[in-house]
Every structure is written in structure tokens, then in C-alpha cells.
Design an enzyme around this catalytic site. Structure first.
Site, PDB file in Angstrom:
ATOM      1  CG  ASP A  16      11.974  -1.413  -0.391  1.00  0.00           C
ATOM      2  OD1 ASP A  16      13.191  -1.336  -0.232  1.00  0.00           O
ATOM      3  OD2 ASP A  16      11.418  -2.343  -1.006  1.00  0.00           O
ATOM      4  CG  ASP A  43       6.661  -1.399   3.283  1.00  0.00           C
ATOM      5  OD1 ASP A  43       6.769  -2.356   2.501  1.00  0.00           O
ATOM      6  OD2 ASP A  43       7.016  -0.235   2.990  1.00  0.00           O
TER       7      ASP A  43
END
Ligand code: BG6
Ligand code: MG
Length: 220
Positions: free
Chosen positions: A10, A8
Site C-alpha cells: 500500500d 511494501d
């Protein structure tokens, strides 16, 4: 055996939470809604429009789709202004060593993010040429917790789901990875999520060896 790691963006590669918070907060203040840092936590991994729906959930006023799109755009303009301060030092602890080590071991690395700003962010932190593939909010039709983003990344890497490890900081992302049939390493605030197969506070707390040795019970 893990042959690919899907990160991922953020909250895993780079810390953008505060910028998301400040941008939503400015919009909420302008519209007269309350929005706290705790509320912001619930938006981790959630797409921009779904985040707005969550913020407006208790609002008495009803908005048209065009008005909601305009609000989301206002938030994004503020967010992009804040992101212009982003530099390589915003990369989270352990990330660079982890990426170097994985690549040296021949492991494929990918981004699986809900963000439509992923390309901009990766360029700002100097990692725009690092990943074998980047699947982000501009490529998908269904956001996390739907598995689409991770399934697409695995497909682009030519990897079976059970060969992929997802690194996530959000409950919605963990759910998405599990739904895709992948192993999950939870980091940051997601580290106490009992559904993750491995958990650490940040990537400096784990060796790539232990990441790659992970075997899902169902596919061992
Ligand atoms: C995710 C963030 O990575 O991207 C969410 O965790 C955010 O908080 C989502 O809402 C969408 O981001 P963007 O950059 O497209 O507004
Ligand atoms: Mg995240």
C-alpha cells in the site's frame, strides 16, 4: 551488494490510501469520532487493529475486544467494497518498469506488507504471479515497526538482510526495515525521512542500477 528488493504494497506498489481513509472515515462518522486525512497519514504501515486503537485513543467510551474486532471488520467490509474498483491503472508510477528491470537482472522481488488484503489487491492489479514471495498481514504475529515481515521475506528468499533493499512509504516501515538490518529506499510521503538511505517521490525517479548499487556503511 543488493540481491533482493522487498516492496511494501500500500503506497508503494498501489495507491490504496484514499480507500483506507474513506473506510475509516465512514466508521468514525458512524461512531461519532473525528477522523481527518492527516490522521490517516499516521496509519500508514500500521496494522488494522493497531490503526483502530489509534483512532479510539482519545475516545471516552471503552470497548471490549469483541466490539473492536467487529468495528475493524466493518471497516474492512467498506474497504473491500471500495477495493472492488481497483484495477491495473492504480499501480503507482515506475513500479512496472522497475519490476521488469529487476527481474531481468536476476534480482529477487518480494512483498512485505502489513495488509491482510494483499493477495486480493495483487490479483486485482494483475501482479499476483510477479513476486518471488509475498509476506503479508496474514503471515506475521507482529506488525511494522517490528522487523518480522521483512525478516520473513528475506528468509523465504534465502537472502541475508544486508543483501535486501526495502522500498517503503511509511515511517513504521522504514523503522522495521532498519531493525531488520536492511537498506531502505523511501518513496512518497516518506521521502523526507532522514533515516532512509535513498529517497525519491516515486519509482519512476530512480534507476534499478542506483537501487542495486546501494551499500550500507556498516556492511560495505
Ligand atoms: C498497510 C496500510 O499496508 O496495511 C495500513 O499502510 C493498513 O494503512 C494495513 O492499516 C493493514 O491493512 P488491511 O488491508 O489488513 O486492513
Ligand atoms: Mg505502505
Amino acid at each position: 551488494m543488493i540481491k533482493a528488493v522487498i516492496f511494501d504494497l500500500d503506497g508503494v506498489i498501489v495507491s490504496t490510501d484514499e480507500y483506507h481513509y474513506l473506510a475509516w472515515k465512514q466508521l468514525a462518522d458512524e461512531k461519532g469520532y473525528s477522523f481527518t486525512r492527516q490522521d490517516n497519514e499516521r496509519l500508514r504501515g500500521v496494522s488494522r487493529m493497531e490503526s483502530l486503537e489509534l483512532i479510539l485513543r482519545d475516545a471516552s467510551q471503552r470497548y471490549s475486544q469483541a466490539e473492536k474486532l467487529a468495528m475493524a471488520e466493518t471497516k474492512n467490509v467498506i474497504y473491500r467494497q471500495l477495493l472492488s474498483k481497483l484495477q491495473a491503472d492504480a499501480v503507482l508510477p515506475g513500479v512496472l518498469d522497475c519490476l521488469v528491470d529487476l527481474k531481468a537482472r536476476g534480482v529477487k522481488v518480494a512483498i512485505g506488507s502489513s495488509s491482510k488484503n494483499a493477495a486480493y489487491i495483487l490479483q486485482a492489479i494483475g501482479l499476483d504471479r510477479t513476486f518471488d514471495t509475498v509476506v503479508d498481514g496474514t503471515c506475521i504475529t507482529r506488525s511494522k515497526p517490528d522487523p518480522e515481515v521483512f525478516s520473513q521475506a528475506a528468509q523465504q528468499l534465502g537472502m541475508a538482510p544486508e543483501s535486501c533493499l526495502v522500498v517503503e512509504d511509511a515511517a513504521a516501515g522504514i523503522e522495521a526495515a532498519l531493525a531488520a538490518g536492511m537498506a531502505v529506499l523511501a518513496v512518497g510521503t516518506a521521502a523526507d525521512d532522514p533515516r532512509a538511505h535513498l529517497a525519491v517521490s516515486n519509482l519512476s525517479q530512480i534507476t534499478t542500477e542506483s537501487m542495486l548499487q546501494l551499500q550500507l556503511p556498516s556492511v560495505a
